[in-house]
Every structure is written in C-alpha cells, then in structure tokens.
Design an enzyme around this catalytic site. Structure first.
Site, PDB file in Angstrom:
ATOM      1  N   THR A  53       0.823  -1.215   0.000  1.00 61.97           N
ATOM      2  CA  THR A  53       0.000   0.000   0.000  1.00 61.97           C
ATOM      3  C   THR A  53       0.857   1.265   0.000  1.00 61.97           C
ATOM      4  OG1 THR A  53      -1.797  -1.143   1.087  1.00 61.97           O
ATOM      5  CG2 THR A  53      -1.768   1.215   1.366  1.00 61.97           C
ATOM      6  N   THR A  64       1.723  -4.453   4.274  1.00 61.58           N
ATOM      7  CA  THR A  64       1.628  -4.798   5.701  1.00 61.58           C
ATOM      8  C   THR A  64       1.057  -6.200   5.962  1.00 61.58           C
ATOM      9  OG1 THR A  64      -0.534  -3.742   5.872  1.00 61.58           O
ATOM     10  CG2 THR A  64       1.391  -2.390   6.410  1.00 61.58           C
TER      11      THR A  64
HETATM   12  N1  ASP Z   1      -2.866  -5.481   1.122  1.00 60.88           N
HETATM   13  C1  ASP Z   1      -1.748  -4.570   1.269  1.00 60.88           C
HETATM   14  C2  ASP Z   1      -0.445  -5.344   1.124  1.00 60.88           C
HETATM   15  O1  ASP Z   1      -0.100  -6.034   2.061  1.00 60.88           O
HETATM   16  C3  ASP Z   1      -1.825  -3.927   2.596  1.00 60.88           C
HETATM   17  C4  ASP Z   1      -0.727  -2.962   2.915  1.00 60.88           C
HETATM   18  O2  ASP Z   1       0.286  -2.839   2.265  1.00 60.88           O
HETATM   19  O3  ASP Z   1      -0.909  -2.276   3.925  1.00 60.88           O
HETATM   20  O4  ASP Z   1       0.224  -5.214   0.135  1.00 60.88           O
END
Ligand code: ASP
Length: 324
Positions: A13, A89
């Site tokens: 993200t 994340t």
């Molecule tokens: N779905 C995303 C990922 O893990 C969530 C994020 O980056 O916060 O790439």
C-alpha cells in the site's frame, strides 16, 4: 561524512494510489516514495533499489530469499550504515522474521509499510518511511535484530504482528510491547531481545503447511495432508497446546511418516507446553513426538520450520531450534 542507507522497495500500500472514481487501491508503475525530497536527508546518501513491486499477499518465501540475498550483498560490498525495506503490511511480519533469522549483521535493518495509500487522506506512508530512515541512521538501533517501524513505534521482528485490518496502529507485540519509540527528536530503544538466532541458508525448498485447530476438528485435513508432498506441519493448537481427540488420529499417521509437527498456540500470549494428560492434551502430544514452540505465532513458526529444515530434519535438532 554522509551515512549510507540502502533502501529496498518491494511494493504494498505504501507504493500504491487510490483511484478517485472506483476507490480501488492499486500498484503504480512509479513508486510515489521516489518523489521524496532528498533535502529531507541532508547527511544521508540513500541507495534506492526497486527490487519488487508486489502487494504483500503475492510475496512468497522465494521473494523473501531474494531480498535476503540482495541485502546481504549490499551489507558485504557497500559499507552501508543501515537498511530500510518498504513492504505491504499483510505479510510484513513474515518477511521481517525471515530476514531476522537469515541475515547476520549488526547494522540497523528496518522494515516499514503503510495502512493508507500515498494519495489518501491521512496517508501514513511518507511519515513511516522517513521514521524508518531515522531509525536506520540511529546508533541506538544497532545490534537489535530486524525491526518493524510504523506509527512511531519500533517492534522486534520476532514478536510483532498485524492486529487490525485498517487502523494505522495495527502493528503490536502482544505480551512484550514495542522495543522502542520514535519521537520528534529522538530514536529511543528501551529493550532488546536476549537471544538472536542466525541460520546460514541459501535456498528455501521445503513445503510446510500451517493449520489452526478448532473445537470439533477431526482427521479430515490430516488425511489429505498425508497424501500431499509436505515436509513439515505447524499447528496453532488450543490453549497451552492441546488438540481435539479426533484430530490426533490423523496427526499420528503424519508423525509415523516422519513429518515433523510443530505446535504453537492460537492464543496471542504465552508459550505451549505439555500440561494436560488427556487424549489430545499437551502431555499426550509431547509423547507422540510433537515439538512445542516457544511463543511464536503460527505464521512465524512455519517460516522458522522452513528455514530449520534446510539445516536438519532430525527431531532432536528441530527440538533445540524451537526451544529458542
Ligand atoms: N494489502 C496490502 C499489502 O499487504 C496492505 C498494505 O500494504 O498495507 O500489500
């Protein structure tokens, strides 16, 4: 003299944008973090590599290994002072722990991400990125293992987990808390892990499955696993390390085939140990040859077993490794 920080962007993200019409958050060709004004870091040389551009649910152990090799090479050849990795994340804690187990280092290695993409209101990406660079520059952060830095907190890779689907304070270390914080002026480390493990591996070839136990679990999934090409199994058991009796029948067959089985708890705090002597209780499982783990989550125990199996598949060796 300017300090050198190696930055590895992997996607997530933090590298995405939200479409104003559809609302969908999607990866971009160009990482928005590359626009960061270098004047923010007057005494720092950032050596930036876009090694991957993946949402973190697309990250596998092979990407983790690629990252580990790239970081180890940079440490060995470039005289760098610290490393920052940006990552989605969802699986950030897994990559952090894999790197923690497989990179020998004393410089700060920091991994960060964001809960809100780069053009969303209250986006946390740039703040987390700059905070991660500040931690990587800090002498305080040397010799503490791989750190996860988001929302002004510093967490040990071994203990941290994503606890909230959307909140910016999602990363927490149940039972232990953060090892430090980042304030406006300082990077403060309050505690360090007593032990650090390092496993010198060059490949990840073993297939390890993770299951969560539940009330009424039976042998169905174990029977399917017995017919599958797996090298190890991690079970998030109940409480202090117990399983429903019907699950034990299938489990015995897997153990009989020499498949190592590691038991962690689906509880967020505490460790597993052989306490109960009833059918499926921890004492019974211990007698059957199940190996108990010292407080790791299921997803981290799975990675640790994958790493450990590159070194040994001997029961005693694995037991020693999981006692750490
Ligand atoms: N779905 C995303 C990922 O893990 C969530 C994020 O980056 O916060 O790439």
């Amino acid at each position: 003299m300017k300090k050198k920080i190696a930055v590895f962007h992997t996607g997530g993200t933090i590298a995405m944008k939200q479409d104003s019409e559809t609302g969908a958050v999607t990866p971009q060709e160009e990482n928005p973090l590359l626009d960061v004004n270098q004047d923010l870091f007057q005494n720092v040389e950032l050596i930036v590599e876009n090694i991957l551009n993946l949402p973190s649910p697309h990250i596998t152990e092979q990407e983790m290994l690629r990252l580990q090799k790239a970081i180890s090479e940079k440490i060995a050849t470039n005289h760098i002072d610290g490393v920052v990795i940006t990552h989605g994340t969802d699986t950030l804690e897994e990559t952090a722990y894999f790197l923690d187990l497989t990179i020998e280092h004393n410089i700060p290695i920091v991994i960060t991400g964001a809960m809100r993409s780069s053009n969303e209101l209250g986006s946390d990406g740039l703040h987390n990125y700059i905070t991660a660079i500040r931690v990587a520059l800090s002498d305080e952060a040397k010799n503490v293992g791989v750190m996860v830095v988001l929302n002004d907190e510093i967490h040990a890779a071994r203990n941290v987990t994503k606890t909230h689907t959307s909140n910016v304070a999602t990363f927490q270390s149940p039972q232990f808390g953060p090892i430090g914080i980042v304030t406006k002026n300082e990077v403060l480390i309050f505690q360090k892990l007593l032990r650090h493990e390092f496993y010198n591996i060059h490949q990840v070839t073993k297939n390890v499955v993770l299951l969560t136990a539940h009330a009424g679990m039976d042998g169905l999934i174990f029977d399917a696993l017995e017919r599958s090409p797996i090298h190890g199994l991690v079970i998030e058991g109940l409480g202090q390390g117990n399983l429903p009796p019907k699950a034990v029948v299938g489990l015995k067959n897997l153990l009989g085939k020499g498949i190592p089985v590691i038991l962690v708890s689906r509880c967020l705090n505490g460790v597993t140990e052989g306490v109960y002597g009833y059918e499926g209780g921890g004492k019974h499982l211990e007698e059957l040859g199940v190996i108990f783990s010292n407080g790791l989550s299921g997803q981290k125990a799975r990675l640790k077993l994958m790493v450990a199996l590159e070194i040994s598949s001997q029961h005693d060796e694995l037991e020693k490794i999981f006692a750490n």
